[in-house]
Motif scaffolding. Structure first.
Motif, mmCIF file in Angstrom:
data_model
loop_
_atom_site.group_PDB
_atom_site.id
_atom_site.type_symbol
_atom_site.label_atom_id
_atom_site.label_comp_id
_atom_site.label_asym_id
_atom_site.label_seq_id
_atom_site.Cartn_x
_atom_site.Cartn_y
_atom_site.Cartn_z
ATOM 1 N N GLU A 77 0.834 -1.198 0.000
ATOM 2 C CA GLU A 77 0.000 0.000 0.000
ATOM 3 C C GLU A 77 0.875 1.256 0.000
ATOM 4 O OE1 GLU A 77 -3.323 -0.139 -0.107
ATOM 5 O OE2 GLU A 77 -3.963 -1.995 0.858
ATOM 6 N N TYR B 19 2.850 1.426 -3.528
ATOM 7 C CA TYR B 19 1.986 1.875 -4.633
ATOM 8 C C TYR B 19 1.256 3.163 -4.285
ATOM 9 C CZ TYR B 19 2.499 -3.083 -5.940
ATOM 10 O OH TYR B 19 2.984 -4.318 -6.245
ATOM 11 N N ARG B 20 1.436 3.641 -3.066
ATOM 12 C CA ARG B 20 0.736 4.821 -2.555
ATOM 13 C C ARG B 20 -0.779 4.659 -2.599
ATOM 14 N NH1 ARG B 20 3.047 10.494 -3.681
ATOM 15 N NH2 ARG B 20 4.692 10.398 -2.179
ATOM 16 N N THR B 21 -1.217 3.422 -2.587
ATOM 17 C CA THR B 21 -2.658 3.189 -2.607
ATOM 18 C C THR B 21 -3.268 3.464 -1.234
ATOM 19 O OG1 THR B 21 -2.002 0.883 -2.428
ATOM 20 C CG2 THR B 21 -2.855 1.618 -4.543
ATOM 21 N N ARG C 286 -9.056 7.066 7.878
ATOM 22 C CA ARG C 286 -7.776 6.473 8.244
ATOM 23 C C ARG C 286 -7.988 5.261 9.143
ATOM 24 N NH1 ARG C 286 -2.969 10.299 9.132
ATOM 25 N NH2 ARG C 286 -3.006 11.536 7.236
ATOM 26 N N TRP D 37 0.608 10.728 5.490
ATOM 27 C CA TRP D 37 0.672 9.505 4.679
ATOM 28 C C TRP D 37 1.437 9.758 3.412
ATOM 29 C CZ3 TRP D 37 -3.982 5.751 4.941
ATOM 30 C CH2 TRP D 37 -4.199 5.437 6.296
ATOM 31 N N ARG E 291 -2.808 6.211 0.267
ATOM 32 C CA ARG E 291 -3.325 7.556 0.018
ATOM 33 C C ARG E 291 -4.605 7.509 -0.806
ATOM 34 N NH1 ARG E 291 0.789 12.093 -1.800
ATOM 35 N NH2 ARG E 291 1.587 12.613 0.250
ATOM 36 N N GLN E 292 -4.568 6.692 -1.858
ATOM 37 C CA GLN E 292 -5.710 6.655 -2.759
ATOM 38 C C GLN E 292 -6.962 6.157 -2.035
ATOM 39 O OE1 GLN E 292 -5.400 8.029 -5.800
ATOM 40 N NE2 GLN E 292 -7.630 7.920 -5.861
ATOM 41 N N ASN E 293 -6.786 5.166 -1.151
ATOM 42 C CA ASN E 293 -7.925 4.661 -0.375
ATOM 43 C C ASN E 293 -8.564 5.794 0.430
ATOM 44 O OD1 ASN E 293 -6.789 1.259 0.475
ATOM 45 N ND2 ASN E 293 -7.360 2.198 -1.453
ATOM 46 N N ILE E 294 -7.714 6.628 1.030
ATOM 47 C CA ILE E 294 -8.220 7.755 1.816
ATOM 48 C C ILE E 294 -8.897 8.776 0.901
ATOM 49 C CG2 ILE E 294 -7.550 9.698 3.299
ATOM 50 C CD1 ILE E 294 -7.359 6.903 4.564
ATOM 51 N N ILE E 295 -8.217 9.086 -0.211
ATOM 52 C CA ILE E 295 -8.764 10.057 -1.155
ATOM 53 C C ILE E 295 -10.141 9.604 -1.641
ATOM 54 C CG2 ILE E 295 -8.459 10.995 -3.485
ATOM 55 C CD1 ILE E 295 -5.429 10.987 -2.906
ATOM 56 N N ASP E 296 -10.291 8.306 -1.857
ATOM 57 C CA ASP E 296 -11.566 7.782 -2.351
ATOM 58 C C ASP E 296 -12.645 7.779 -1.272
ATOM 59 O OD1 ASP E 296 -10.861 7.394 -4.984
ATOM 60 O OD2 ASP E 296 -10.063 5.388 -4.638
ATOM 61 N N GLY E 297 -12.258 8.051 -0.025
ATOM 62 C CA GLY E 297 -13.297 8.211 0.995
ATOM 63 C C GLY E 297 -13.211 7.281 2.189
ATOM 64 N N MET E 298 -12.127 6.476 2.307
ATOM 65 C CA MET E 298 -11.960 5.680 3.519
ATOM 66 C C MET E 298 -11.514 6.617 4.633
ATOM 67 S SD MET E 298 -9.866 2.150 3.371
ATOM 68 C CE MET E 298 -10.543 0.697 2.597
#
Lengths: 296, 266
Positions: free
Chosen positions: B89, B92-94, B105, B266, B96-103
């Motif tokens: 994670e 791949y910086r995913t 922390r 992050w 960050r992407q998970n958070i950006i998409d609305g998860m």
């Protein structure tokens, strides 16, 4: 227009380096908001904070007038710094994860892949993509679920000229549909061509912000010419609202107050019995303005 | 929790490394135990002769403790898997992407915790199935099946301890190679050195309470246990203490990991 994002007194430092210093501004609904600044001015830090990836030292922000942050983010399409995807998954499978987290857009996947020109490669693994394709996929992911706000950090990174033009066109179209777009870039002509509002950052300080017209018009110049230059100059020196007159060959360059329009200049000269042979509003290019501001 | 696990499943279901490591765990654990039951470890003699000390260890009820002990080695596969899935994670910086998409922390963290819990449950269920098979074949009946059944529970605690430790290390170090290296060094060398030092310096064996050792103590090498009981050289620390300390370490990983993720950029 109500504000869709409100940023209040945000400061952030990385050790001894202060990345943002007490930045506050509002993004009105329905605009294309450009965040401008040279490399290292704090653009990405700013966007990282409002997307909760980075933590501000001081200050706060609110989306949609105070919606819970993660709920708000589910309705925002965002691209921050780099395209972030699982390398071992296909474009299509990656978008499934984005959609699952957003809880929307699951059925949009084919459509957004077509929109960004990756439909033929939808089953290829992300790691086989070129830089430009990765960027396109990131823009596609941001479009999932018809977001009301798009946050794009350097969206044209890695794209070829045709790709850049496509993205610009896409931004215009989306904005016409009422989508608010926040775009950070150091590519000034990008911003200039699409933005309605700008905020300019330099070394973490907000230099100015507001509608492009206001921010830029205040310093616009009007060029005038008449057969008798001396008479023209004399007349205009008496006109209210004219701050400075500069003679350049036989053309006069006027620096005016924001309230002065070319129509007023024309009417004034006609009233004084002078017929203008040349009247031109020379907008200062954003680049000139930007250089002036950031070099101070 | 279910939604979070569903998202984790999307991340791993087409990930080859996951299937290879999980498959090796599933395959090697029974193969190894079949070989041990057949007398791979024995004193004296050749392939056909000699004394197989562990031959009774695959009957009920000893089978649970014995499988549990070997399981504590095979759990390494799953620990490394947890490290890889988590550090991916970051690579791949995913995250960050998970958070950006609305998860949130905390949801990102709980998704990984849920994965650790699920893997521990699955590993324990697998141990139970293997135990039934080995015990059934070697005992010829199911009598005594439950007499040391708490050891299945110990294996769950041990899995949670190892996988939780691996998760914490991955969240802290963020880089896959370094995290795996440190995990292996710690579990095989550093902890043993520290344990030896602590135990020789203190009048009580506090070294046994170190993060991974505490749960290792729950499932000791079967022969060692026999020898200790015979010579009466036990440490005087009972299993409840070790189980409690293991749970306490798991709580430490949880709260430390949570703090790391909530407080840092992050």
């Amino acid at each position: 227009m109500s504000s869709i994002l409100s940023i209040q007194h945000i400061s952030k430092s990385y050790g001894p380096i202060q990345a943002l210093k007490d930045v506050s501004f509002d993004v009105p609904e329905g605009c294309v908001f450009g965040i401008l600044g040279p490399n290292g001015s704090g653009k990405t830090t700013m966007l990282g904070i409002v997307l909760d990836v980075l933590l501000a030292d001081v200050g706060n922000y609110s989306w949609y007038g105070g919606m819970e942050h993660s709920t708000a983010r589910k309705q925002i399409g965002a691209l921050l710094e780099t395209p972030n995807f699982y390398h071992y998954l296909s474009a299509f499978d990656n978008l499934e994860i984005n959609a699952a987290i957003k809880q929307r857009g699951h059925d949009d996947r084919d459509q957004v892949l077509k929109q960004v020109g990756l439909y033929e490669r939808k089953d290829s693994k992300f790691q086989t993509f070129s830089l430009g394709m990765k960027q396109r996929l990131a823009i596609g992911a941001a479009l999932l679920g018809n977001p009301k706000i798009l946050v794009l950090d350097e969206p044209t990174n890695g794209l070829d000229p045709a790709g850049i033009a496509e993205i610009r066109e896409l931004i215009r179209q989306l904005n016409k549909q009422g989508i608010t777009i926040i775009i950070a870039s150091h590519m000034l002509d990008e911003i200039e061509k699409v933005c309605t509002h700008v905020a300019i950052l330099k070394k973490g300080t907000l230099l100015l912000h507001g509608p492009v017209d206001e921010v830029l018009l205040s310093e616009d110049q009007v060029e005038v010419r008449a057969d008798n230059t001396a008479q023209l100059q004399q007349a205009l020196e008496a006109m209210p609202g004219i701050k400075k007159i500069k003679l350049n060959d036989n053309t006069l360059q006027l620096t005016c107050d924001a309230t002065v329009t070319t129509a007023q200049v024309n009417a004034y000269c006609t009233g004084m019995g002078i017929t203008l042979s040349h009247l031109l509003l020379r907008k200062k290019s954003l680049e000139t303005k930007f250089m002036e501001l950031t070099n101070q | 929790m279910k939604e979070l696990l569903a998202i984790e499943w999307l991340k791993i279901k087409r990930y080859r490394t996951f299937w290879i490591l999980a498959g090796l765990f599933l395959l090697l654990m029974p193969l190894w135990n079949i070989e041990v039951a057949n007398g791979m470890l024995k004193f004296g003699g050749n392939a056909k002769g000699g004394l197989n000390f562990l031959s009774t260890a695959y009957s009920f009820p000893e089978v649970w403790g014995n499988l549990g002990f070997w399981g504590s080695i095979f759990i390494m596969f799953l620990s490394i898997l947890v490290i890889i899935l988590t550090t991916n994670e970051y690579a791949y910086r995913t995250n960050r992407q998970n958070i950006i998409d609305g998860m949130k922390r905390i949801e990102f963290f709980h998704a990984k915790v849920a994965l650790v819990l699920l893997l521990s449950v699955l590993a324990t269920v697998y141990l139970f199935v293997l135990g039934l098979a080995f015990g059934g074949v070697n005992s010829g009946s199911l009598s005594g099946l439950f007499s040391q059944f708490q050891q299945v529970g110990y294996f769950f605690l041990l899995s949670l301890d190892y996988l939780g430790f691996a998760l914490f290390l991955a969240l802290w170090i963020r880089r896959s190679g370094l995290a795996i290296g440190l995990f292996l060094l710690y579990s095989m060398i550093i902890e043993n050195i520290a344990r030896g030092l602590l135990n020789s310096m203190m009048d009580k064996p506090f070294g046994n309470f170190l993060p991974l050792q505490a749960s290792d103590e729950l499932l000791p090498f079967p022969l060692m246990q026999m020898a200790k009981t015979m010579m009466g050289s036990g440490t005087g620390i009972n299993m409840t203490t070790y189980a409690t300390i293991t749970v306490a370490w798991c709580a430490v990983y949880y709260f430390a990991g949570r703090m790391l993720l909530l407080r840092n950029d992050w």
